[in-house]
Design a protein around this motif. Structure first.
Motif, PDB file in Angstrom:
ATOM      1  N   VAL A  56      31.162  26.793  61.878  1.00  0.00           N
ATOM      2  CA  VAL A  56      30.574  25.461  61.955  1.00  0.00           C
ATOM      3  C   VAL A  56      30.075  25.226  63.376  1.00  0.00           C
ATOM      4  CG1 VAL A  56      31.155  22.990  61.967  1.00  0.00           C
ATOM      5  CG2 VAL A  56      31.869  24.421  60.060  1.00  0.00           C
ATOM      6  N   GLY A  57      28.908  24.579  63.491  1.00  0.00           N
ATOM      7  CA  GLY A  57      28.415  24.158  64.792  1.00  0.00           C
ATOM      8  C   GLY A  57      28.591  22.653  64.941  1.00  0.00           C
ATOM      9  N   THR A  58      28.613  22.160  66.175  1.00  0.00           N
ATOM     10  CA  THR A  58      28.796  20.728  66.395  1.00  0.00           C
ATOM     11  C   THR A  58      28.176  20.311  67.724  1.00  0.00           C
ATOM     12  OG1 THR A  58      30.418  18.936  66.556  1.00  0.00           O
ATOM     13  CG2 THR A  58      31.059  21.075  67.471  1.00  0.00           C
ATOM     14  N   ASP A  59      27.751  19.051  67.764  1.00  0.00           N
ATOM     15  CA  ASP A  59      27.288  18.467  69.015  1.00  0.00           C
ATOM     16  C   ASP A  59      28.292  17.442  69.529  1.00  0.00           C
ATOM     17  OD1 ASP A  59      26.997  16.345  67.285  1.00  0.00           O
ATOM     18  OD2 ASP A  59      24.833  16.183  67.501  1.00  0.00           O
ATOM     19  N   GLY A  60      29.487  17.463  68.943  1.00  0.00           N
ATOM     20  CA  GLY A  60      30.526  16.515  69.311  1.00  0.00           C
ATOM     21  C   GLY A  60      30.655  15.370  68.324  1.00  0.00           C
ATOM     22  N   LYS A  61      29.596  15.106  67.580  1.00  0.00           N
ATOM     23  CA  LYS A  61      29.631  14.051  66.571  1.00  0.00           C
ATOM     24  C   LYS A  61      29.317  14.599  65.185  1.00  0.00           C
ATOM     25  CE  LYS A  61      27.570   9.646  65.192  1.00  0.00           C
ATOM     26  NZ  LYS A  61      26.564   8.590  65.510  1.00  0.00           N
ATOM     27  N   LEU A  62      28.197  15.305  65.088  1.00  0.00           N
ATOM     28  CA  LEU A  62      27.798  15.896  63.819  1.00  0.00           C
ATOM     29  C   LEU A  62      28.258  17.342  63.729  1.00  0.00           C
ATOM     30  CD1 LEU A  62      24.157  14.517  63.568  1.00  0.00           C
ATOM     31  CD2 LEU A  62      26.119  13.795  62.194  1.00  0.00           C
ATOM     32  N   PHE A  63      28.466  17.805  62.502  1.00  0.00           N
ATOM     33  CA  PHE A  63      28.862  19.183  62.244  1.00  0.00           C
ATOM     34  C   PHE A  63      27.886  19.792  61.248  1.00  0.00           C
ATOM     35  CE2 PHE A  63      32.610  16.902  63.559  1.00  0.00           C
ATOM     36  CZ  PHE A  63      33.306  17.791  64.374  1.00  0.00           C
ATOM     37  N   TRP A  64      27.679  21.128  61.353  1.00  0.00           N
ATOM     38  CA  TRP A  64      26.806  21.832  60.423  1.00  0.00           C
ATOM     39  C   TRP A  64      27.286  23.277  60.290  1.00  0.00           C
ATOM     40  CZ3 TRP A  64      25.395  19.843  65.156  1.00  0.00           C
ATOM     41  CH2 TRP A  64      25.178  20.770  66.177  1.00  0.00           C
ATOM     42  N   LEU A  65      26.951  23.896  59.176  1.00  0.00           N
ATOM     43  CA  LEU A  65      27.334  25.285  58.958  1.00  0.00           C
ATOM     44  C   LEU A  65      26.473  26.212  59.808  1.00  0.00           C
ATOM     45  CD1 LEU A  65      27.760  25.377  55.065  1.00  0.00           C
ATOM     46  CD2 LEU A  65      29.510  24.984  56.805  1.00  0.00           C
ATOM     47  N   THR A  66      27.047  27.312  60.239  1.00  0.00           N
ATOM     48  CA  THR A  66      26.317  28.323  60.996  1.00  0.00           C
ATOM     49  C   THR A  66      26.065  29.549  60.111  1.00  0.00           C
ATOM     50  OG1 THR A  66      28.268  29.513  61.792  1.00  0.00           O
ATOM     51  CG2 THR A  66      27.554  27.565  63.063  1.00  0.00           C
ATOM     52  N   PRO A  67      25.173  30.447  60.523  1.00  0.00           N
ATOM     53  CA  PRO A  67      24.918  31.655  59.725  1.00  0.00           C
ATOM     54  C   PRO A  67      26.166  32.505  59.474  1.00  0.00           C
ATOM     55  CG  PRO A  67      23.176  31.354  61.346  1.00  0.00           C
ATOM     56  CD  PRO A  67      24.235  30.334  61.657  1.00  0.00           C
ATOM     57  N   ARG A  68      27.191  32.330  60.307  1.00  0.00           N
ATOM     58  CA  ARG A  68      28.408  33.116  60.101  1.00  0.00           C
ATOM     59  C   ARG A  68      29.011  32.871  58.718  1.00  0.00           C
ATOM     60  NH1 ARG A  68      31.888  35.513  63.944  1.00  0.00           N
ATOM     61  NH2 ARG A  68      33.964  35.999  63.099  1.00  0.00           N
ATOM     62  N   ILE A  69      28.744  31.701  58.121  1.00  0.00           N
ATOM     63  CA  ILE A  69      29.296  31.374  56.812  1.00  0.00           C
ATOM     64  C   ILE A  69      28.798  32.347  55.750  1.00  0.00           C
ATOM     65  CG2 ILE A  69      27.558  29.806  55.852  1.00  0.00           C
ATOM     66  CD1 ILE A  69      31.264  28.944  56.116  1.00  0.00           C
ATOM     67  N   LEU A  70      27.649  32.968  56.011  1.00  0.00           N
ATOM     68  CA  LEU A  70      27.104  33.932  55.052  1.00  0.00           C
ATOM     69  C   LEU A  70      27.984  35.159  54.909  1.00  0.00           C
ATOM     70  CD1 LEU A  70      23.317  33.755  56.008  1.00  0.00           C
ATOM     71  CD2 LEU A  70      24.423  32.775  53.991  1.00  0.00           C
ATOM     72  N   ARG A  71      28.870  35.377  55.873  1.00  0.00           N
ATOM     73  CA  ARG A  71      29.795  36.511  55.753  1.00  0.00           C
ATOM     74  C   ARG A  71      30.642  36.394  54.491  1.00  0.00           C
ATOM     75  NH1 ARG A  71      32.594  38.261  61.472  1.00  0.00           N
ATOM     76  NH2 ARG A  71      30.686  38.609  62.690  1.00  0.00           N
TER      77      ARG A  71
END
Length: 250
Positions: A56-71
């Motif tokens: 997961v990536g984050t800017d401190g407030k929002l979160f989003w999935l990263t390409p690593r999840i494709l593993r």
């Protein structure tokens, strides 16, 4: 399952991952918590753990999935027997019809495409690996439901709410039951313009020697100027031959 063997934290962590979708690509901890039944604090802890692990990536407030999840999905495609077994047959189907061929399996509400093959000019069209389509809109899904038998398909249908995506979508449960009966009798399924205009699909269930359904192989093609009858005559024998060849191997 014995409660002593149940790891609730793993269940909740996976629920947080599944909270993200095309309508919710970025979430706050509060939004993720609402979507998976957790408090904001608990959801935030899971999200921060996933961020620490790189999923997961984050800017401190929002979160989003990263390409690593494709593993996670790639591990299935690399290790599962069915996609590897069927892939050579999909290549023959694609070569013999000049269309994109798929292997689909049932997963809850959806049909998931776990293998595909097509001519190089077609590889950038159609459904990608891992694509999820509501089962009643998927020819492969309808072939699988028909192959499961009337009682199982009725039980599946009773728990679903149908909605129309095009003017041609079958949104009536009674009509869908009638179509499944027809597909069951003839041993294959055909749908037209259920999810996208100007597209049709033809599918054959994959049965083993005990008539257990393992999935379905299908072709999705533009309708263009080809009639349903001509399309069926052109591609159905190729699909049926592949299904017969796979039967003793499943």
């Amino acid at each position: 399952m014995d409660k002593r063997d149940w790891i609730a934290g793993l269940e909740k962590g996976l629920a947080v991952i599944e909270a993200f979708d095309d309508q919710n690509p970025r979430l706050t901890a509060s939004q993720a918590g609402v979507r998976c039944g957790l408090t904001r604090t608990a959801a935030r802890r899971y999200l921060l753990t996933l961020a620490h692990l790189g999923y997961v990536g984050t800017d401190g407030k929002l979160f989003w999935l990263t390409p690593r999840i494709l593993r996670l999905g790639h591990a299935y495609l690399e290790s599962a027997r069915l996609p590897r077994l069927v892939q050579p047959f999909l290549q023959r189907i694609a070569g013999g019809t000049q269309e994109v061929a798929y292997l689909g399996v049932l997963d809850g509400d959806d049909t998931v495409y776990i293998a595909r093959s097509g001519a190089h000019r077609l590889m950038n069209t159609g459904y990608m690996l891992g694509a999820r389509i509501q089962t009643q809109l998927s020819t492969a899904g309808m072939a699988i439901l028909a192959g499961l038998g009337e009682a199982a398909s009725d039980a599946w249908l009773a728990q679903r709410t149908l909605r129309a995506f095009t003017p041609y979508t079958t949104a009536s449960k009674e009509q869908l039951r009638s179509e499944l009966d027809q597909f069951r009798r003839q041993g294959w399924a055909q749908l037209e313009q259920q999810l996208e205009l100007n597209y049709r699909g033809i599918a054959v269930p994959l049965l083993d020697r005990h008539n257990t359904v393992h999935g379905a192989i299908s072709i999705t093609m533009p309708i263009n100027q080809e009639s349903s009858e001509d399309a069926t005559k052109r591609v159905l024998p190729v699909l049926q031959e592949a299904a017969r060849s796979l039967r003793p191997l499943l």
